[in-house]
Design a protein around this motif. Structure first.
Motif, PDB file in Angstrom:
ATOM      1  N   ASN A 134       0.855  -1.192   0.000  1.00 48.27           N
ATOM      2  CA  ASN A 134       0.000   0.000   0.000  1.00 48.27           C
ATOM      3  C   ASN A 134       0.888   1.237   0.000  1.00 48.27           C
ATOM      4  OD1 ASN A 134      -2.737   1.116   0.182  1.00 48.27           O
ATOM      5  ND2 ASN A 134      -2.031   1.962   2.125  1.00 48.27           N
ATOM      6  N   ARG A 148      -6.366   3.493  -4.361  1.00 46.55           N
ATOM      7  CA  ARG A 148      -7.095   2.991  -5.516  1.00 46.55           C
ATOM      8  C   ARG A 148      -6.305   1.867  -6.179  1.00 46.55           C
ATOM      9  NH1 ARG A 148      -6.830   4.661 -10.846  1.00 46.55           N
ATOM     10  NH2 ARG A 148      -5.448   6.365 -10.206  1.00 46.55           N
ATOM     11  N   GLY A 149      -6.981   0.797  -6.489  1.00 48.24           N
ATOM     12  CA  GLY A 149      -6.333  -0.341  -7.116  1.00 48.24           C
ATOM     13  C   GLY A 149      -5.928  -1.433  -6.145  1.00 48.24           C
ATOM     14  N   TYR A 150      -6.028  -1.159  -4.844  1.00 49.90           N
ATOM     15  CA  TYR A 150      -5.673  -2.199  -3.868  1.00 49.90           C
ATOM     16  C   TYR A 150      -6.813  -3.217  -3.825  1.00 49.90           C
ATOM     17  CZ  TYR A 150      -3.054  -4.091   0.055  1.00 49.90           C
ATOM     18  OH  TYR A 150      -2.287  -4.894   0.853  1.00 49.90           O
ATOM     19  N   PRO A 151      -6.534  -4.497  -4.044  1.00 45.19           N
ATOM     20  CA  PRO A 151      -7.605  -5.504  -4.101  1.00 45.19           C
ATOM     21  C   PRO A 151      -8.406  -5.566  -2.795  1.00 45.19           C
ATOM     22  CG  PRO A 151      -5.547  -6.401  -4.950  1.00 45.19           C
ATOM     23  CD  PRO A 151      -5.211  -5.078  -4.317  1.00 45.19           C
ATOM     24  N   ARG A 155      -7.769  -6.604   1.714  1.00 47.75           N
ATOM     25  CA  ARG A 155      -7.821  -5.468   2.645  1.00 47.75           C
ATOM     26  C   ARG A 155      -8.028  -5.855   4.106  1.00 47.75           C
ATOM     27  NH1 ARG A 155     -10.255  -0.139  -0.481  1.00 47.75           N
ATOM     28  NH2 ARG A 155      -9.097  -0.471  -2.423  1.00 47.75           N
TER      29      ARG A 155
END
Length: 351
Positions: A134, A148-151, A155
């Protein structure tokens, strides 16, 4: 888990006493340490009696205690900085915080005293994100989040098992670097915590750490001892080797490791030039150690930290042992440590 779920009674502060007079050290830490139980392990090579101020809840262990538990084992050595591992061994708490006795509380960029214990516990109580980096560092800190774009499937993170703090003033540089830059001191306070990515190795500094003893305790071990090892951090490799072991274990078991906050203030002492004569062996060994740990993989049958260390010890013996007997001794110490950990944990070893 939240920090509110960690009770003071769940934590041991472990201090390896390499100096006899701990008065100034403990008084500096009194506002932070006084809430917790302390384990102080006296370096067996230290001849003077310890001087400890009143007002702390603590247990002190000395050479007689170590001899009673370890017995005639020749591969386990608890001298110098390795004495703190005896504290890890005898603790019965879930969390351990360990800070060297030449460090005092640091102040942040606004001049406020840093509660290193509280920050370590925050790091351990909040998830780690080793499988996808991240770019806003720790997404669980106040004011941060996943970018944005972190699966979304990643999380929730994983449990954090190890928190590696940093140092102001005398940073933990190696002896060659400090000898070349004798006046260099670290004044940069970076307000950040990050998860070390899975399969990435890092040099663990034992100066300022905390860990989940129940999850990875047996992986924090005193195994690699240099021939000319001394009583300055420049002159040792035990924490570096231990850090490689625990990182491999965490990667294998799906646990996280964090680095960054909290900082401590590390006092100046010793001569890097003199230490260089003792540490040079370790500098050369790292060229073999780093590639080994980067490539080592453990079988799926290794389901516990103890299993992982036994498997790793055998691989060390087979792959590194032929090049240098220091690795063979380290492998033997790893196996001995697991046996000792189990014996003390079961109550079959006397205290």
């Amino acid at each position: 888990m939240s920090l509110a779920n960690i009770k003071d009674s769940d934590v041991d502060i472990v201090i390896g006493a390499l100096h006899s007079d701990l008065t100034s050290f403990l008084n500096e830490w009194r506002p932070i340490f006084s809430r917790f139980h302390l384990i102080i392990v006296k370096d067996p090579d230290l001849k003077e009696e310890l001087r400890i101020p009143e007002g702390f809840n603590l247990d002190v262990y000395s050479k007689s205690h170590i001899d009673r538990v370890v017995g005639s084992s020749s591969s386990m050595v608890f001298t110098g900085y390795s004495c703190r591992y005896f504290g890890f061994l005898v603790s019965r708490k879930k969390y351990i915080v360990s800070i060297d006795d030449d460090c005092i509380p640091a102040k942040d960029s606004k001049g406020f005293l840093i509660d290193a214990v509280a920050q370590h516990l925050v790091n351990l109580a909040t998830p780690a994100t080793p499988f996808f980096f991240n770019t806003l560092y720790d997404p669980y800190r106040e004011g941060a989040d996943f970018v944005r774009g972190y699966p979304f499937s990643l999380r929730s993170g994983v449990a954090c098992a190890l928190s590696c703090g940093l140092w102001l003033n005398l940073a933990d540089l190696d002896a060659p670097t400090q000898a070349l830059k004798p006046e260099q001191r670290n004044s940069r306070y970076v307000d950040a915590v990050m998860t070390i990515p899975s399969r990435a190795m890092m040099p663990l500094s034992g100066i300022n750490i905390a860990f989940d003893r129940e999850a990875v305790g047996p992986a924090l071990l005193p195994a690699l001892k240099l021939a000319g090892e001394g009583n300055l951090r420049w002159e040792t490799m035990e924490d570096i080797w231990s850090g490689m072991c625990v990182k491999v274990v965490c990667d294998h078991l799906g646990l996280g490791v964090k680095s960054g906050l909290p900082y401590v203030w590390r006092k100046d002492r010793g001569s890097a030039v003199e230490s260089l004569k003792k540490e040079w062996e370790g500098v050369k060994l790292m060229e073999e150690i780093a590639p080994f740990f980067q490539l080592v993989r453990l079988p799926q049958t290794a389901a516990t930290t103890e299993d992982c260390i036994i498997e790793m010890a055998e691989t060390v013996k087979q792959q590194l042992g032929p090049s240098n007997p220091v690795f063979t001794r380290a492998a033997e110490a790893m196996v001995e440590w697991v046996k000792l950990w189990k014996a003390v944990g079961s109550g079959s070893s006397p205290l």
